[in-house]
Design an enzyme around this catalytic site. Structure first.
Site, short mmCIF file in Angstrom:
data_model
loop_
_atom_site.label_atom_id
_atom_site.label_comp_id
_atom_site.label_asym_id
_atom_site.label_seq_id
_atom_site.Cartn_x
_atom_site.Cartn_y
_atom_site.Cartn_z
N TRP A 129 0.75 -1.10 -0.09
CA TRP A 129 -0.09 0.29 0.06
C TRP A 129 0.98 1.36 0.07
O TRP A 129 1.79 1.06 0.60
CB TRP A 129 -0.70 -0.06 1.24
CG TRP A 129 -1.77 1.02 1.29
CD1 TRP A 129 -2.75 1.55 0.39
CD2 TRP A 129 -2.20 1.87 2.75
NE1 TRP A 129 -3.40 2.84 0.86
CE2 TRP A 129 -3.13 2.59 2.23
CE3 TRP A 129 -1.67 1.94 3.86
CZ2 TRP A 129 -3.76 3.66 3.28
CZ3 TRP A 129 -2.04 2.73 4.63
CH2 TRP A 129 -2.94 3.66 4.32
N ASP A 210 -0.33 -5.15 9.65
CA ASP A 210 -1.40 -4.17 9.46
C ASP A 210 -2.69 -4.92 8.85
O ASP A 210 -2.54 -5.93 8.17
CB ASP A 210 -0.85 -3.43 8.15
CG ASP A 210 -1.92 -2.29 7.78
OD1 ASP A 210 -2.86 -2.42 8.06
OD2 ASP A 210 -1.55 -1.54 6.64
N LYS A 245 -13.09 -0.47 6.70
CA LYS A 245 -13.84 -1.53 5.73
C LYS A 245 -14.70 -2.51 6.48
O LYS A 245 -15.91 -2.41 5.90
CB LYS A 245 -12.60 -2.37 5.11
CG LYS A 245 -11.53 -1.56 4.87
CD LYS A 245 -11.23 -0.52 3.70
CE LYS A 245 -10.16 0.19 4.07
NZ LYS A 245 -9.35 1.13 3.14
C1 PLP Z 1 -3.10 -1.97 3.71
C2 PLP Z 1 -3.85 -0.80 4.43
N1 PLP Z 1 -3.55 -0.54 5.50
C3 PLP Z 1 -4.24 0.40 6.15
C4 PLP Z 1 -5.23 1.25 5.61
C5 PLP Z 1 -5.69 2.38 6.26
O1 PLP Z 1 -6.95 2.37 6.79
P1 PLP Z 1 -7.97 3.56 7.11
O2 PLP Z 1 -8.87 3.76 6.24
O3 PLP Z 1 -8.65 2.97 8.32
O4 PLP Z 1 -6.95 4.55 7.56
C6 PLP Z 1 -5.50 0.69 4.42
C7 PLP Z 1 -6.56 1.65 3.64
O5 PLP Z 1 -6.65 1.56 2.35
C8 PLP Z 1 -4.86 -0.29 3.73
O6 PLP Z 1 -5.26 -0.40 2.42
#
Ligand code: PLP
Length: 396
Positions: A129, A210, A245
């Site tokens: 990401w 994560d 999500k």
């Molecule tokens: C792999 C990953 N980690 C963390 C996040 C962050 O999530 P949040 O929307 O709760 O900040 C995302 C969101 O797209 C993600 O894809």
């Protein structure tokens, strides 16, 4: 002084969203941003969330400060959700702070790591990401990469990954996606998780998990199985979780940062550092989303409803994976897309070129990020033929 600033590029995914919004083509399809969508293209408010909200309005008695760690009931329930039966064993060694989304949890973790070991490097998957790199760099940490996804064979580069992780110095951090790897959709199996856990123990790196899509892969339990295996093997680790999500609470900014230390005494010290980091960034997390999650997980009835709604979202995505493969193959494309069915979560690489991605956007108003990562949930029965025809045309 501000005139000295140099402009920075917009985030590629957010930039794509803006373009999509301006597009007037009625057939336009957004496969960019990673949010769940229904068959109608909406990002729904879950019915368990609506009920929890109503319950909260009725019963809430205070609007006072919630404290640096946020809602303690929420924190305890998140620990159970993440650690399952292991929570009881780890109880003395784990400390959790509620955070503003998974992103907030990761940023808190980054600052925490910088305090524990300012020379630590954070190792991330290639690819990962994109925001991981910015988040850890912003805390002054060095970000390094280890092989993960095999673009050619559409699988994992597990041997290469392990070979690189063997060279990680003690005291460095290795970031792993618990499930639904973003952007590849390829996850480790149980045996591979065990090998990573054994290696972490042997080499002495600290795993950072994560977990932003728990429940979207196989099940709530299965998606946390690797994380739990690690937790029972290593002395210390960090877990950054998100409720964006799986509870559909993106805009409430709700997540958590959990730190597991080698002993209860170390955990107390770690907690004091964690809370001091929180205090200096945003002081206290927003209360609303945590109260909703706390209410859902505190009620058997609402939890059962949440499980049901989560399973429906997961089943829709998994069904779509097969539907997309079938639709592409039935158009006689030379490329084999069956690898899509082996992936988990919302994301998949379509293995198409940047030129083809550009044509899809310009000629068909189909929006895909430049890496060819698609949000599978953006496809529906209504746009499937349009999508598959367009892809089949541009890859011919
Ligand atoms: C792999 C990953 N980690 C963390 C996040 C962050 O999530 P949040 O929307 O709760 O900040 C995302 C969101 O797209 C993600 O894809």
């Amino acid at each position: 002084m501000f005139a000295n600033l140099k402009p920075l590029p917009t985030d590629p995914i957010l930039g794509l969203m803006a373009k999509y919004r301006q597009d007037t083509n009625p057939n336009k399809i957004d496969l960019g941003v990673g949010v769940y969508k229904t068959e109608q293209g909406d990002t729904p408010i879950l019915s368990c969330v609506k009920k929890a909200e109503a319950f909260r309005l009725e019963n809430e008695t205070s609007k006072s400060y919630i404290g640096l760690a946020g809602d303690l009931g929420f924190c305890a329930k998140m620990e159970s959700l993440l650690l399952g039966e292991h929570k009881a064993l780890l109880e003395n060694r784990v400390r959790t702070a509620q955070a503003p989304g998974g992103t907030g949890a990761l940023r808190v973790a980054a600052e925490f790591i910088a305090k524990a070991n300012p020379n630590a490097s954070v190792w991330v998957t290639t690819p990962t990401w994109a925001n991981h790199i910015g988040l850890f760099s912003a805390a002054g940490l060095t970000v390094k990469e280890y092989p993960y996804y095999d673009y050619e064979n559409k699988g994992l580069l597990f041997d290469e990954m392990m070979a690189t992780l063997k060279t990680v110095p003690k005291g460095d951090i290795v970031l792993l996606h618990a499930c639904c790897h973003n952007p590849s959709g390829m996850d480790l199996n149980a045996e591979q998780w065990q090998q990573v856990a054994d290696l972490a123990k042997e080499v002495g790196f600290t795993p950072l998990i994560d977990i932003a899509y728990q429940g979207f892969g196989t099940s709530l339990e299965q998606d946390a199985a690797g994380l739990r295996l690690l937790a029972e093997t290593v002395d210390e680790m960090i877990i950054c979780s998100s409720c964006s999500k799986n509870f559909g609470l993106y805009r409430e900014r709700i997540g958590a940062c959990s730190i597991i230390s080698e002993s209860s005494a170390v955990a107390d010290v770690a907690n004091s550092v964690l809370l001091s980091v929180v205090r200096s960034i945003y002081s206290m997390p927003p209360a609303h989303g945590a109260a909703i999650v706390d209410t859902i997980l505190g009620s058997e009835e609402l939890t059962a409803e949440w499980h049901q709604e989560l399973a429906e979202m997961r089943n829709r995505i998994n069904g779509l994976r097969s539907t997309i493969v079938e639709a592409l193959h039935s158009r006689g494309v030379a490329q084999d897309f069956s690898f899509i069915e082996k992936q988990h979560g919302m994301f998949s690489f379509l293995s198409i070129t940047p030129e083809q991605i550009e044509r899809l956007q310009k000629e068909y108003s189909i929006y895909i990020v430049g890496s060819s990562r698609v949000n599978v949930a953006g496809v529906s029965q209504a746009n499937l033929d349009y999508f598959a025809d367009a892809v089949a045309t541009v890859i011919k």
